[in-house]
Design a protein around this motif. Sequence first.
Motif, PDB file in Angstrom:
ATOM      1  N   LEU A  81      -8.488  68.402 -92.150  1.00  0.00           N
ATOM      2  CA  LEU A  81      -7.156  67.962 -92.549  1.00  0.00           C
ATOM      3  C   LEU A  81      -6.211  67.883 -91.351  1.00  0.00           C
ATOM      4  CD1 LEU A  81      -5.930  67.255 -95.323  1.00  0.00           C
ATOM      5  CD2 LEU A  81      -5.041  69.579 -95.431  1.00  0.00           C
ATOM      6  N   LEU A  82      -6.439  68.749 -90.346  1.00  0.00           N
ATOM      7  CA  LEU A  82      -5.524  68.834 -89.206  1.00  0.00           C
ATOM      8  C   LEU A  82      -5.954  67.978 -88.016  1.00  0.00           C
ATOM      9  CD1 LEU A  82      -4.837  72.697 -89.214  1.00  0.00           C
ATOM     10  CD2 LEU A  82      -3.486  70.891 -90.299  1.00  0.00           C
ATOM     11  N   ILE A  83      -7.238  67.639 -87.920  1.00  0.00           N
ATOM     12  CA  ILE A  83      -7.742  66.897 -86.752  1.00  0.00           C
ATOM     13  C   ILE A  83      -6.989  65.585 -86.519  1.00  0.00           C
ATOM     14  CG2 ILE A  83      -9.717  65.518 -85.965  1.00  0.00           C
ATOM     15  CD1 ILE A  83     -11.511  67.847 -86.796  1.00  0.00           C
ATOM     16  N   PRO A  84      -6.678  64.774 -87.566  1.00  0.00           N
ATOM     17  CA  PRO A  84      -5.980  63.503 -87.307  1.00  0.00           C
ATOM     18  C   PRO A  84      -4.629  63.652 -86.625  1.00  0.00           C
ATOM     19  CG  PRO A  84      -6.977  63.451 -89.488  1.00  0.00           C
ATOM     20  CD  PRO A  84      -7.107  64.865 -88.982  1.00  0.00           C
ATOM     21  N   PHE A  85      -4.044  64.857 -86.611  1.00  0.00           N
ATOM     22  CA  PHE A  85      -2.787  65.055 -85.898  1.00  0.00           C
ATOM     23  C   PHE A  85      -3.005  65.123 -84.385  1.00  0.00           C
ATOM     24  CE2 PHE A  85      -1.356  67.368 -89.954  1.00  0.00           C
ATOM     25  CZ  PHE A  85      -0.869  66.182 -90.499  1.00  0.00           C
ATOM     26  N   MET A  86      -4.252  65.326 -83.962  1.00  0.00           N
ATOM     27  CA  MET A  86      -4.560  65.265 -82.536  1.00  0.00           C
ATOM     28  C   MET A  86      -4.541  63.789 -82.101  1.00  0.00           C
ATOM     29  SD  MET A  86      -5.043  68.472 -81.782  1.00  0.00           S
ATOM     30  CE  MET A  86      -3.795  68.790 -83.032  1.00  0.00           C
ATOM     31  N   SER A  87      -4.009  63.529 -80.966  1.00  0.00           N
ATOM     32  CA  SER A  87      -3.796  62.141 -80.548  1.00  0.00           C
ATOM     33  C   SER A  87      -5.059  61.545 -79.947  1.00  0.00           C
ATOM     34  CB  SER A  87      -2.664  62.081 -79.526  1.00  0.00           C
ATOM     35  OG  SER A  87      -2.252  60.759 -79.347  1.00  0.00           O
ATOM     36  N   CYS A  88      -5.768  60.714 -80.722  1.00  0.00           N
ATOM     37  CA  CYS A  88      -7.017  60.111 -80.243  1.00  0.00           C
ATOM     38  C   CYS A  88      -6.724  59.035 -79.194  1.00  0.00           C
ATOM     39  CB  CYS A  88      -7.811  59.528 -81.409  1.00  0.00           C
ATOM     40  SG  CYS A  88      -7.088  58.040 -82.124  1.00  0.00           S
ATOM     41  N   GLY A  89      -7.762  58.649 -78.457  1.00  0.00           N
ATOM     42  CA  GLY A  89      -7.604  57.666 -77.392  1.00  0.00           C
ATOM     43  C   GLY A  89      -7.129  56.315 -77.885  1.00  0.00           C
ATOM     44  N   PRO A 145     -16.041  61.605 -84.167  1.00  0.00           N
ATOM     45  CA  PRO A 145     -16.915  62.723 -83.775  1.00  0.00           C
ATOM     46  C   PRO A 145     -16.236  64.080 -83.916  1.00  0.00           C
ATOM     47  CG  PRO A 145     -16.166  61.533 -81.831  1.00  0.00           C
ATOM     48  CD  PRO A 145     -15.764  60.721 -83.033  1.00  0.00           C
ATOM     49  N   ALA A 146     -14.897  64.116 -83.815  1.00  0.00           N
ATOM     50  CA  ALA A 146     -14.177  65.380 -83.973  1.00  0.00           C
ATOM     51  C   ALA A 146     -14.338  65.903 -85.395  1.00  0.00           C
ATOM     52  CB  ALA A 146     -12.700  65.184 -83.641  1.00  0.00           C
ATOM     53  N   VAL A 147     -14.208  65.012 -86.377  1.00  0.00           N
ATOM     54  CA  VAL A 147     -14.400  65.403 -87.779  1.00  0.00           C
ATOM     55  C   VAL A 147     -15.834  65.869 -87.995  1.00  0.00           C
ATOM     56  CG1 VAL A 147     -14.529  64.509 -90.140  1.00  0.00           C
ATOM     57  CG2 VAL A 147     -12.548  63.978 -88.715  1.00  0.00           C
ATOM     58  N   MET A 148     -16.793  65.153 -87.419  1.00  0.00           N
ATOM     59  CA  MET A 148     -18.198  65.531 -87.562  1.00  0.00           C
ATOM     60  C   MET A 148     -18.478  66.873 -86.886  1.00  0.00           C
ATOM     61  SD  MET A 148     -19.937  61.782 -86.941  1.00  0.00           S
ATOM     62  CE  MET A 148     -21.599  62.358 -87.195  1.00  0.00           C
ATOM     63  N   ALA A 149     -17.739  67.171 -85.804  1.00  0.00           N
ATOM     64  CA  ALA A 149     -17.943  68.438 -85.088  1.00  0.00           C
ATOM     65  C   ALA A 149     -17.419  69.627 -85.875  1.00  0.00           C
ATOM     66  CB  ALA A 149     -17.258  68.382 -83.722  1.00  0.00           C
ATOM     67  N   SER A 150     -16.640  69.382 -86.920  1.00  0.00           N
ATOM     68  CA  SER A 150     -16.121  70.492 -87.725  1.00  0.00           C
ATOM     69  C   SER A 150     -17.234  71.258 -88.420  1.00  0.00           C
ATOM     70  CB  SER A 150     -15.121  69.977 -88.770  1.00  0.00           C
ATOM     71  OG  SER A 150     -15.775  69.151 -89.718  1.00  0.00           O
TER      72      SER A 150
END
Length: 664
Positions: free
Chosen positions: A422-430, A403-408
């Motif tokens: 490109l940067l979102i995957p560096f955020m630590s998902c649950g 959903p974070a990618v979709m929220a972009s």
Amino acid sequence: MNFKVALAGNPNSGKTTLFNRLTGSKQHVGNWPGVTIEKKEGSFQIEEHEITLVDLPGIYSMSVYSMEEIVARDFIMDEHPDLILNIVDGTNIERNLYLSLQLKELGIPMVIAVNMLDELKGKGITIDLKQLSALLDTPVVAISAKNGSGMAELIHELVHNTHSSVLDYDPATETILKQISVIREACQHDHVHDKFYAMKMLENDEAIVRDLRMSNAQLDELHALQKQFCDQRGQQEIDMAVADMRYSLIEAMMKQCVKKRESETSVSDRIDMIVTNKYLGIPVFFLILFLMFIVTFGPIGEGLKGWVEMLINDVLAENLLAALASMAVAPWALDLVNTVIGGVGSVLSFMPQIMLLFLFLSVLEDSGYMSRAAFLMDGMLRKIGLNGKAFIPMLMGFGCTVPAVMASRVLEHEQDRKMTILLIPFMSCGAKLPVYALFAGIFFPEHSGIAIFSMYVLGILVAVGCGFLLRHTVFKDNESTFILELPPYRIPSFQVTMIHMWQKAKGFLIKAGTIIFSMTVLLWVLTNFSFTLQQVTDPTSSILGTVGRLIAPLLIPLGFGHWQSAIALISGLIAKESVVSSMAVMYNVGNVSQLAGVLTRVFTPASAIAFMTFVLLYAPCVAAISAIHSEAGSWKYTLKSMGFQISVAYCVSFVVYHVVSLFI
């Protein structure tokens, strides 16, 4: 009689709450044609009328600066709804009426619903609805979408009082608009929404001006009128001049219609003096995150985790295996069941901590603090060519990358969207939490909360560092503007917070019951059979052992060059939670305690931190990869992003391993 109503309003105005209250369960959710923005339609019946309500995306204006504004404008202009229901936040009525004026320019019948009736009373705000209705020549109704106040009157107005009218501005503006209309008539354009088109031509709306295909002489005439208008308003830019004109009208209306109690500092303002302070804001933000992790992975979280482990290992596993043994099932079946319980159970044991984290995030989101976090991060993100709005999908990445990618898509510019994706995957998902919790609990038991918190901070720092690099290479000259509303602080509803927490945790449970279960069974097969389909007793000669031994040498510089680690990372591309369950399968252990004993023999504290770092930064799961492809629209870009993320993970993990080895 059937008629279609477009529900329009600013973000955070209560639009979704009103939509749900009017339509109930009669809703259809999908995507708008050609875009991935959610489309909601619902229906309700009143008297002999069947009303179809279309919930448009939340927008601040009818300009086309974002995908949401394009969708809303195209629907109104192309689908010609019978009526517009404009919901307005009464606590911020001046800003909300800016959209109302633009909607009035369309000449479509409209009803305005002034929401937050309950909060207006608490703030000492009184609105003369009759006077405002007369000034706008539009029905205006006070409602509270939250508790249902004013719904009967609103529905009555929707059905019985829907005349159309166009608002007149000051004489000087109207004179210029009439001259612009003459230019438009010469272009043989239709006369529907004439006032709206004239205003858009005055604003120099690129889409409108381009569609009219004006001659050079007509363009020169339009530019001369725009300059004349700017001179009248004392402005240099035409968009600022038009905004000044609209807000001047709104201000005049407010003087006649709105009365406020003597100004006093609100609770929200007093809180913001601290949490959005230039010097205190960011330290407070990280302190809040730190406390979240201390509670989640400290004695409270660990105690709940231990209780679930006991339930799985001492109750479920022992009784089930004993029952199967009493039925004299085959040894391989017992081994498979024990493996599945160990693999899936090792992930489920972290469920209490994950729910605690989601609970804290839901409270921060529902209270209004998340918008402040985006505001605070604007300065940092602007250094890498993004703005604070990009922090919203990045922050969502702490929950789930998909959903974070979709929220972009909330970002207006394609360059912004691609860089954020490109940067979102560096955020630590649950999904990465079980890996952190496992290694931190084993190697840093007294400081596990700090160790896990450091992973989240490291992800943010790496994202900022990579963004800075990308801004000066791939995404040059990528500057963007940032407009964000800071809603007032509200005490989160217990019911809504629990629903949000459960919705996020439910996805984790579904993964455990489907993907992780399937992966555990598959890994058991691949670690018990060779490429010749012969059952093996030595896992190193199995299918996975053979593949893992080919990859493992590449990981030696990172401190974890074992084939089991290599296969665990590959399984993490299916689901990050699978990293833990994969290790349980490949080391042939039945619970987390046994797995901990094995890992202390094959990992050092330095290599454990490096492994956690690699899991943090390398390519996301297949569901997130699919979302990246959907949003970016290119497999080439998607594969490049995966290669970039894996490269960053390798380099950072290498540095972390060798630096930490010097001190531990």
